[in-house]
Design an enzyme around this catalytic site. Structure first.
Site, short mmCIF file in Angstrom:
data_model
loop_
_atom_site.label_atom_id
_atom_site.label_comp_id
_atom_site.label_asym_id
_atom_site.label_seq_id
_atom_site.Cartn_x
_atom_site.Cartn_y
_atom_site.Cartn_z
N CYS A 21 0.81 -1.23 0.00
CA CYS A 21 0.00 0.00 0.00
C CYS A 21 0.84 1.27 0.00
O CYS A 21 0.39 2.31 -0.45
CB CYS A 21 -0.95 0.00 1.19
SG CYS A 21 -2.09 -1.38 1.12
N HIS B 4 -3.90 7.04 1.26
CA HIS B 4 -4.09 5.73 0.64
C HIS B 4 -5.49 5.25 1.01
O HIS B 4 -5.89 5.32 2.18
CB HIS B 4 -3.02 4.75 1.13
CG HIS B 4 -3.42 3.32 0.95
ND1 HIS B 4 -3.78 2.80 -0.28
CD2 HIS B 4 -3.55 2.30 1.84
CE1 HIS B 4 -4.11 1.53 -0.13
NE2 HIS B 4 -3.97 1.20 1.14
N ASN C 41 -10.02 -0.80 -2.21
CA ASN C 41 -8.61 -0.55 -1.91
C ASN C 41 -7.79 -1.11 -3.07
O ASN C 41 -7.76 -2.32 -3.27
CB ASN C 41 -8.26 -1.23 -0.58
CG ASN C 41 -6.81 -1.09 -0.19
OD1 ASN C 41 -5.95 -0.83 -1.02
ND2 ASN C 41 -6.52 -1.28 1.09
#
Ligand code: COA
Length: 349
Positions: free
Chosen positions: A114, A276, A306
Site C-alpha cells: 500500500c 491511501h 482498496n
C-alpha cells in the site's frame, strides 16, 4: 538542486463494476456490512484475460505521458509499484517498457504494497534531484481480482480490494514554489505476518506464519508452491484486520505531521490530503485527528475499493481531474500498509 514536479498524471480503472451485492453470489456477505465497516460500495475487476497489471499500468501511463507533454520514447527511467505482478518474475517494470515500446531504459520494481507508490515516488524524486534522469515514469497498478479467496472463508479481505492503475511523470523544475518538498519512508517488520501473502515463497514456515501448515515431509522442489498449499487455501492473502486498523490510525497522522513539520507547515495549511484508500473509516479517523475539513481530504474508496499501490495515484488523478487541486496548492500524500510500511510526500502542485 532542482526539485521534481508531477508534470503529468493518469489513471485507468477497468470497466467492470462489481457491487457489494454482486459479491453475495460468491460469499456470505452483504452491502450493509461492507459499507459500514469500510465505506466501499463497489470496486472494479479487470477483464480476466484481456487486462493485466501491466496493461492497466500502460493505459494510465499513456495519459500521464501525454499530459506531461512528452512521449514514451523520452522516458528515461521507470519505477513500478505492485504486489500483483503479471509474473512472479520478471517484474512489471520491464513489461511496461515493452508495452510502451520505450527505449532500453532502467526499470525498477518496488514491493511495498500500500505504500508502494510513495516509495516509488520517493526513489524517482532522488534521481531527478541528483540530475540523473529528466523524465521518470512512476506507476502503481494492481490486479487483485485474480488472487482473492472469493468464498466466505476469504470475505474479510476479498470485499476490500479492487483493480486499477495510476501513473505520474516526474520532471525537474527550477521553480522554488513548486514540486515535491519532501518524502518520508518508514517500516516496522515486526508485524510482517499480520497482512501478508505467504506463498509462493521460500520461508518454509521459518517465521511461523499464521494459518500455515508445515510441510516437513514435502520434497524440496514442491515447497515453493505445492498442491497442498492450494488444497489448504494458503495461496491467498492473510489479514488481521483489527491489528492493521489500530496501527494505521496511529501511523497515518504521525507520518503526515512529519511531512508538515519538516517543511514548516501545519495541518490547516493542507489544501488536499490524499490518503491511501485503505478503508473509509481509517481516512475519516485521520481527518478528525488532523482537524481537516471535508474539502481538505479526497476519498474515492467508495467506488474503487482498496487498490493498494494504485490507490494514491488514482485518487490524486481523480481529485485533479475534478478541479480539486490547483496550481500552488499544498498537497499531502500518505500511505500505510503491509510490512508494515508507511510513507508521506508533501508537494506544491
Ligand atoms: N461480510 C460479512 N461479515 C463479515 C465479513 C464480510 N465481508 N468479513 C468478516 N465478517 C464477519 C466476521 O466473520 C466476524 O463474524 P463473527 O463476529 O461472527 O466472528 C464479524 O464480521 C466481525 O469481523 P471482524 O474481522 O472482527 O470485523 P472488523 O470490525 O474488524 O472489520 C475489517 C473487518 C477488515 C473491515 C476491519 O478490521 C478493517 O478495515 N481493518 C483494516 C483493514 C485495512 O485497512 N486493510 C488494508 C490495509 S492497507
Amino acid at each position: 538542486m532542482p526539485r521534481s514536479k508531477i508534470a503529468g498524471i493518469g489513471k485507468y480503472v477497468p470497466a467492470n463494476v462489481v457491487t457489494n451485492n454482486d459479491l453475495t453470489q460468491y460469499m456470505d456477505t452483504n452491502d450493509e456490512w461492507i459499507q459500514e465497516r469500510t465505506g466501499i460500495k463497489e470496486r472494479r475487476y479487470a477483464h480476466r484475460t484481456e487486462e493485466t497489471t501491466t496493461t492497466m499500468a500502460a493505459e494510465a501511463a499513456k495519459i500521464a505521458i501525454e499530459r506531461a507533454g512528452t512521449t514514451a520514447q523520452e522516458i528515461d527511467f521507470i519505477v513500478f509499484a505492485t504486489l500483483s505482478p503479471d509474473y512472479y518474475f520478471p517484474g512489471c517494470g520491464v513489461m511496461l517498457q515493452r508495452a510502451l515500446k520505450m527505449k532500453e531504459v532502467g526499470a525498477l520494481d518496488v514491493r511495498n504494497q500500500c505504500s508502494g507508490f510513495l516509495y516509488a515516488l520517493s526513489v524517482a524524486d532522488q534521481f531527478i534531484k541528483t540530475g540523473m534522469y529528466k523524465n521518470i515514469l512512476v506507476v502503481g497498478a494492481e490486479k487483485h481480482s485474480f488472487g482473492l479467496d472469493m468464498t466466505t472463508r476469504g470475505r474479510n479481505i476479498s470485499v476490500i480490494f479492487g483493480d486499477g492503475a495510476g501513473a505520474v511523470v516526474l520532471q525537474p523544475t527550477e521553480k522554488t514554489d513548486q514540486g515535491i518538498l519532501s518524502t518520508h519512508l518508514h517500516s516496522d517488520g515486526e508485524s510482517a505476518e499480520i497482512l501478508a501473502m505467504y506463498n509462493p515463497g521460500t520461508h518454509a514456515n521459518h517465521w511461523g506464519a499464521q494459518n500455515y501448515a508445515d510441510f516437513d515431509d514435502a520434497p524440496i522442489a514442491n515447497m515453493f508452491m505445492s498442491h497442498a498449499m492450494i488444497d489448504n487455501a494458503q495461496n491467498f492473502p492473510f489479514m488481521d484486520g483489527q491489528s492493521v486498523f489500530k496501527k494505521a490510525v496511529v501511523k497515518f497522522p504521525e507520518v503526515i505531521h512529519e511531512a508538515l513539520t519538516a517543511n514548516g507547515y501545519q495541518s490547516t495549511d493542507i489544501n488536499m490530503l490524499i490518503p491511501h484508500q485503505a478503508n473509509l473509516r481509517i481516512s475519516q479517523f485521520v481527518q478528525a485527528k488532523l482537524k481537516l475539513t471535508d474539502d481538505q481530504v479526497y476519498n474515492n474508496i467508495q467506488h474503487y475499493g482498496n487498490t493498494t499501490a494504485a490507490s494514491v495515484p488514482i485518487a490524486l488523478c481523480e481529485a485533479w481531474e475534478k478541479g480539486k487541486i490547483k496550481e500552488g496548492d499544498l498537497v499531502c500524500l500518505a500511505a500505510f500498509g503491509s510490512g508494515f510500511t508507511w510513507a508521506s510526500a508533501l508537494l506544491k502542485w
